[in-house]
Design a protein around this motif. Structure first.
Motif, mmCIF file in Angstrom:
data_model
loop_
_atom_site.group_PDB
_atom_site.id
_atom_site.type_symbol
_atom_site.label_atom_id
_atom_site.label_comp_id
_atom_site.label_asym_id
_atom_site.label_seq_id
_atom_site.Cartn_x
_atom_site.Cartn_y
_atom_site.Cartn_z
ATOM 1 N N GLY A 130 3.288 37.822 28.172
ATOM 2 C CA GLY A 130 3.423 37.387 26.781
ATOM 3 C C GLY A 130 4.818 37.335 26.202
ATOM 4 O O GLY A 130 4.981 37.330 24.971
ATOM 5 N N ALA A 131 5.841 37.290 27.037
ATOM 6 C CA ALA A 131 7.230 37.183 26.519
ATOM 7 C C ALA A 131 7.452 35.813 25.884
ATOM 8 O O ALA A 131 6.952 34.797 26.363
ATOM 9 C CB ALA A 131 8.220 37.381 27.664
ATOM 10 N N ASP A 132 8.235 35.793 24.776
ATOM 11 C CA ASP A 132 8.604 34.515 24.150
ATOM 12 C C ASP A 132 9.938 34.014 24.681
ATOM 13 O O ASP A 132 10.247 32.825 24.565
ATOM 14 C CB ASP A 132 8.733 34.697 22.617
ATOM 15 C CG ASP A 132 7.380 35.012 21.989
ATOM 16 O OD1 ASP A 132 6.436 34.206 22.188
ATOM 17 O OD2 ASP A 132 7.256 36.058 21.330
ATOM 18 N N TYR A 133 10.763 34.917 25.196
ATOM 19 C CA TYR A 133 12.018 34.498 25.840
ATOM 20 C C TYR A 133 12.418 35.542 26.866
ATOM 21 O O TYR A 133 11.959 36.690 26.820
ATOM 22 C CB TYR A 133 13.156 34.285 24.813
ATOM 23 C CG TYR A 133 13.735 35.563 24.214
ATOM 24 C CD1 TYR A 133 13.284 36.037 22.990
ATOM 25 C CD2 TYR A 133 14.734 36.292 24.872
ATOM 26 C CE1 TYR A 133 13.801 37.195 22.441
ATOM 27 C CE2 TYR A 133 15.258 37.454 24.328
ATOM 28 C CZ TYR A 133 14.783 37.894 23.111
ATOM 29 O OH TYR A 133 15.288 39.063 22.577
ATOM 30 N N LEU A 134 13.285 35.109 27.816
ATOM 31 C CA LEU A 134 13.793 36.025 28.841
ATOM 32 C C LEU A 134 15.283 36.243 28.613
ATOM 33 O O LEU A 134 16.000 35.285 28.286
ATOM 34 C CB LEU A 134 13.586 35.427 30.249
ATOM 35 C CG LEU A 134 12.158 35.029 30.627
ATOM 36 C CD1 LEU A 134 12.154 34.454 32.050
ATOM 37 C CD2 LEU A 134 11.205 36.218 30.516
ATOM 38 N N GLY A 135 15.740 37.487 28.780
ATOM 39 C CA GLY A 135 17.175 37.795 28.743
ATOM 40 C C GLY A 135 17.594 37.986 30.185
ATOM 41 O O GLY A 135 17.037 38.825 30.886
ATOM 42 N N ILE A 136 18.558 37.160 30.638
ATOM 43 C CA ILE A 136 18.975 37.251 32.048
ATOM 44 C C ILE A 136 20.460 37.594 32.109
ATOM 45 O O ILE A 136 21.282 36.952 31.461
ATOM 46 C CB ILE A 136 18.684 35.938 32.782
ATOM 47 C CG1 ILE A 136 17.155 35.715 32.827
ATOM 48 C CG2 ILE A 136 19.298 35.952 34.181
ATOM 49 C CD1 ILE A 136 16.719 34.486 33.613
ATOM 50 N N GLY A 137 20.734 38.660 32.875
ATOM 51 C CA GLY A 137 22.142 39.047 33.045
ATOM 52 C C GLY A 137 22.220 40.375 33.769
ATOM 53 O O GLY A 137 21.199 40.892 34.223
ATOM 54 N N PRO A 138 23.427 40.963 33.889
ATOM 55 C CA PRO A 138 24.667 40.448 33.323
ATOM 56 C C PRO A 138 25.188 39.249 34.134
ATOM 57 O O PRO A 138 25.236 39.328 35.356
ATOM 58 C CB PRO A 138 25.633 41.631 33.428
ATOM 59 C CG PRO A 138 25.092 42.477 34.534
ATOM 60 C CD PRO A 138 23.609 42.259 34.582
ATOM 61 N N ILE A 139 25.511 38.178 33.405
ATOM 62 C CA ILE A 139 26.039 36.966 34.050
ATOM 63 C C ILE A 139 27.437 37.269 34.568
ATOM 64 O O ILE A 139 27.745 37.042 35.733
ATOM 65 C CB ILE A 139 26.095 35.776 33.061
ATOM 66 C CG1 ILE A 139 24.759 35.572 32.354
ATOM 67 C CG2 ILE A 139 26.574 34.514 33.779
ATOM 68 C CD1 ILE A 139 23.639 35.053 33.211
#
Ligand SMILES: Nc1nc(C(F)(F)F)ncc1COP(=O)(O)OP(=O)(O)O
Ligand SMILES: [Mg+2]
Length: 220
Positions: A130-139
């Motif tokens: 049910g996530a509305d967005y993903l945080g991807i990192g550390p870039i």
């Protein structure tokens, strides 16, 4: 009702994250400049050495939430679900060590739910729960998050887009106006920053540069 993916992508463009220990000046002044500079979303992340706790943390959270509300910037709380519910925040952000996304989704109803992911499996699981967005990192390399993993570049963002995944994604970790275009070119919908704004000589100028970078055409 749940935020649409299209609206979530707009909100993720210039996503400012701040806690009182990430800046030298009064956090409210820094956030006011960031709002003037064009941030699209704000996250309160009071964490790490020197972070506020208890009543002081709640008081600062309320003051920041009021500032965001005055300028119609949605207010997200990191990790602290109870605080988010107590303030009726617009959403929460959780990581892999926090409560499972499905449990948090149950607690917060239709509020925005962001999840940090570091692998394809975590990405698909976060979406399923049910996530509305993903945080991807550390870039890129970061010194802000004390327990950050190695800089992973844009590999995972590119892989998910090559899989045909259209979920809203924001990149995080060492992002500045100079490298933000690389993150967008990889397929992110926006960039999330702390230091590039919080420790900038001019937070408003730095925010404007980030805003321009994420809205410019991909290079090449
Ligand atoms: N707060 C965050 N926000 C984002 C966002 F996507 F909003 F940019 N991505 C990642 C994080 C990292 O969150 P943190 O609580 O420090 O670490 P962990 O992920 O280990 O819980
Ligand atoms: Mg967390």
């Amino acid at each position: 009702m749940r935020v649409t993916a299209a609206r979530m992508r707009e909100l993720l463009k210039v996503y400012f994250i701040l806690g009182s220990n990430n800046c030298r000046k009064n956090p409210l002044e820094v956030i006011a400049e960031a709002i003037e500079g064009g941030i699209t979303l704000f996250q309160y992340r009071e964490k790490g050495s020197g972070a506020l706790v208890g009543e002081e943390k709640v008081k600062l959270a309320r003051a920041i939430q009021e500032l965001c509300q005055q300028h119609r910037i949605p207010f997200i709380v990191n990790d602290d679900i109870e605080l988010a519910l107590a303030l009726n925040a617009d959403g929460v952000h959780i990581g892999q060590e926090d409560a499972p996304a499905a449990v948090v989704r149950e607690k917060i109803g239709d509020k925005i739910l962001g999840v940090s992911v570091h692998t394809r499996e975590q990405a698909y699981e976060a979406i399923r729960q049910g996530a509305d967005y993903l945080g991807i990192g550390p870039i890129f390399a970061t010194t802000t998050k004390e327990d950050a993993k190695e800089a992973a570049g844009t590999t995972l963002i590119k892989a998910l887009r090559e899989d045909g995944l259209t979920v809203p994604i924001v990149g995080i970790g060492g992002i500045t106006p100079d490298n933000a275009r690389v993150v967008m070119a990889a397929g992110a919908d926006g960039v999330s920053v702390i230091t590039a704004i919080s420790l900038a000589d001019s937070p408003v100028q730095s925010t404007r540069k980030l805003y321009q970078a994420v809205h410019s055409q991909p290079e090449g």
